[in-house]
Design a protein around this motif. Sequence first.
Motif, PDB file in Angstrom:
ATOM      1  N   ALA A 113       0.835  -0.979   0.038  1.00 41.49           N
ATOM      2  CA  ALA A 113       0.002  -0.127   0.258  1.00 41.49           C
ATOM      3  C   ALA A 113       1.108   1.118   0.155  1.00 41.49           C
ATOM      4  O   ALA A 113       0.595   2.443  -0.819  1.00 41.49           O
ATOM      5  CB  ALA A 113      -0.849  -0.246   1.080  1.00 41.49           C
ATOM      6  N   VAL A 114       1.684   1.451   0.941  1.00 40.59           N
ATOM      7  CA  VAL A 114       2.774   2.421   0.501  1.00 40.59           C
ATOM      8  C   VAL A 114       3.060   2.399  -0.759  1.00 40.59           C
ATOM      9  O   VAL A 114       3.067   3.325  -1.377  1.00 40.59           O
ATOM     10  CB  VAL A 114       3.842   2.500   2.035  1.00 40.59           C
ATOM     11  N   LYS A 115       4.211   1.610  -1.564  1.00 43.79           N
ATOM     12  CA  LYS A 115       4.288   1.637  -2.770  1.00 43.79           C
ATOM     13  C   LYS A 115       3.421   1.831  -4.052  1.00 43.79           C
ATOM     14  O   LYS A 115       3.611   3.269  -4.408  1.00 43.79           O
ATOM     15  CB  LYS A 115       5.255   0.364  -3.169  1.00 43.79           C
ATOM     16  N   ASN A 116       1.900   1.599  -3.662  1.00 46.19           N
ATOM     17  CA  ASN A 116       1.273   2.356  -5.171  1.00 46.19           C
ATOM     18  C   ASN A 116       0.707   3.506  -3.815  1.00 46.19           C
ATOM     19  O   ASN A 116       0.040   4.578  -4.519  1.00 46.19           O
ATOM     20  CB  ASN A 116      -0.150   1.261  -4.071  1.00 46.19           C
ATOM     21  N   GLY A 117       0.987   4.383  -3.182  1.00 45.46           N
ATOM     22  CA  GLY A 117       1.267   5.109  -2.727  1.00 45.46           C
ATOM     23  C   GLY A 117      -0.662   5.574  -1.775  1.00 45.46           C
ATOM     24  O   GLY A 117      -1.248   6.794  -1.615  1.00 45.46           O
ATOM     25  N   LYS A 118      -0.848   4.294  -1.471  1.00 41.23           N
ATOM     26  CA  LYS A 118      -2.676   4.457  -0.599  1.00 41.23           C
ATOM     27  C   LYS A 118      -2.009   5.180   0.752  1.00 41.23           C
ATOM     28  O   LYS A 118      -3.503   5.306   1.274  1.00 41.23           O
ATOM     29  CB  LYS A 118      -3.035   3.321  -0.977  1.00 41.23           C
ATOM     30  N   LEU A 119      -0.730   4.743   0.600  1.00 44.92           N
ATOM     31  CA  LEU A 119      -0.786   5.268   2.484  1.00 44.92           C
ATOM     32  C   LEU A 119       0.061   5.768   2.751  1.00 44.92           C
ATOM     33  O   LEU A 119       1.595   5.414   1.759  1.00 44.92           O
ATOM     34  CB  LEU A 119      -0.849   3.441   3.337  1.00 44.92           C
ATOM     35  N   THR A 120       1.460   6.440   3.819  1.00 42.23           N
ATOM     36  CA  THR A 120       2.189   7.214   4.166  1.00 42.23           C
ATOM     37  C   THR A 120       3.208   5.579   4.778  1.00 42.23           C
ATOM     38  O   THR A 120       2.534   5.036   4.862  1.00 42.23           O
ATOM     39  CB  THR A 120       2.545   8.394   4.268  1.00 42.23           C
ATOM     40  N   GLN A 121       4.366   5.752   4.694  1.00 43.68           N
ATOM     41  CA  GLN A 121       5.063   4.590   5.860  1.00 43.68           C
ATOM     42  C   GLN A 121       4.961   5.217   7.586  1.00 43.68           C
ATOM     43  O   GLN A 121       5.023   3.719   7.941  1.00 43.68           O
ATOM     44  CB  GLN A 121       6.479   5.302   5.570  1.00 43.68           C
ATOM     45  N   GLU A 122       3.981   6.142   7.637  1.00 47.36           N
ATOM     46  CA  GLU A 122       4.223   6.765   8.896  1.00 47.36           C
ATOM     47  C   GLU A 122       2.441   6.514   9.089  1.00 47.36           C
ATOM     48  O   GLU A 122       2.829   5.616  10.102  1.00 47.36           O
ATOM     49  CB  GLU A 122       3.766   7.900   9.079  1.00 47.36           C
ATOM     50  N   GLN A 123       2.292   5.979   8.501  1.00 45.78           N
ATOM     51  CA  GLN A 123      -0.007   5.493   8.747  1.00 45.78           C
ATOM     52  C   GLN A 123       0.455   3.346   8.840  1.00 45.78           C
ATOM     53  O   GLN A 123      -0.058   2.651   9.355  1.00 45.78           O
ATOM     54  CB  GLN A 123      -0.528   5.848   7.693  1.00 45.78           C
ATOM     55  N   ALA A 124       1.083   3.215   7.039  1.00 46.63           N
ATOM     56  CA  ALA A 124       1.861   1.780   7.985  1.00 46.63           C
ATOM     57  C   ALA A 124       2.492   1.810   8.665  1.00 46.63           C
ATOM     58  O   ALA A 124       1.767  -0.212   9.522  1.00 46.63           O
ATOM     59  CB  ALA A 124       2.647   0.971   6.335  1.00 46.63           C
ATOM     60  N   ASP A 125       3.022   2.204   9.537  1.00 51.61           N
ATOM     61  CA  ASP A 125       3.658   1.844  10.317  1.00 51.61           C
ATOM     62  C   ASP A 125       3.007   2.184  11.907  1.00 51.61           C
ATOM     63  O   ASP A 125       2.639   1.440  12.700  1.00 51.61           O
ATOM     64  CB  ASP A 125       5.212   2.841  11.542  1.00 51.61           C
ATOM     65  N   ALA A 126       1.656   2.999  11.841  1.00 53.73           N
ATOM     66  CA  ALA A 126       0.722   2.837  13.496  1.00 53.73           C
ATOM     67  C   ALA A 126       0.174   1.439  13.054  1.00 53.73           C
ATOM     68  O   ALA A 126      -0.510   1.599  13.762  1.00 53.73           O
ATOM     69  CB  ALA A 126       0.644   4.403  12.628  1.00 53.73           C
ATOM     70  N   VAL A 127      -0.154   1.075  11.940  1.00 53.58           N
ATOM     71  CA  VAL A 127      -0.942   0.500  11.795  1.00 53.58           C
ATOM     72  C   VAL A 127      -0.302  -0.801  12.152  1.00 53.58           C
ATOM     73  O   VAL A 127      -1.254  -1.960  13.276  1.00 53.58           O
ATOM     74  CB  VAL A 127      -2.127   0.325   9.893  1.00 53.58           C
ATOM     75  N   LEU A 128       0.585  -1.299  11.920  1.00 53.98           N
ATOM     76  CA  LEU A 128       0.901  -2.117  12.531  1.00 53.98           C
ATOM     77  C   LEU A 128       1.374  -2.286  13.537  1.00 53.98           C
ATOM     78  O   LEU A 128       0.984  -3.412  14.402  1.00 53.98           O
ATOM     79  CB  LEU A 128       2.610  -2.247  11.547  1.00 53.98           C
ATOM     80  N   LYS A 129       1.727  -1.498  14.168  1.00 59.73           N
ATOM     81  CA  LYS A 129       1.742  -0.670  16.089  1.00 59.73           C
ATOM     82  C   LYS A 129       0.884  -1.378  16.334  1.00 59.73           C
ATOM     83  O   LYS A 129      -0.069  -2.318  17.581  1.00 59.73           O
ATOM     84  CB  LYS A 129       2.329   0.790  15.985  1.00 59.73           C
TER      85      LYS A 129
END
Length: 147
Positions: A113-129
């Motif tokens: 999703a980060v690679k496709n531009g749908k999420l920022t890396q910060e958002q992905a990290d927050a979801v993972l956390k």
Amino acid sequence: MIRTTRKRLLVGLAAGVLGVGIAAPTVALADDNSPNPSPSANTDRGGDRQQRHADRQAEFAEALAKELGVSTDKVTAALEKLREQRQADRPERPTPPSAQDRQAALKERLDQAVKNGKLTQEQADAVLKAAESGVFPGPGGPGHHRR
């Protein structure tokens, strides 16, 4: 003529009783959806249930053997053979993925999703956390009810 009718009746009765004897325990076990209060209580009830099941099976085999005029051992062996065949015909249940596998799959989807531009890396990290801390419901998290 009366003998053949009587034999057919006995064979039909035996087949019906045999079918009920195999199906009834399955239905009885499927109906037990009550939540388990504690692991130790579950173990105790499981042992009692298994013993009652074995007792019912023995009584059933004896009654069927008496009705058919054969030995109880022969009926028990036939029931066991049918049970094994039925078990072999059942498809295996798939093993659910482990928590680590689910976490790895989530990380892959978030990275994509980060690679496709749908999420920022910060958002992905927050979801993972959030997933790691058990915020999301699902297997092993809040809202999951084991049976």
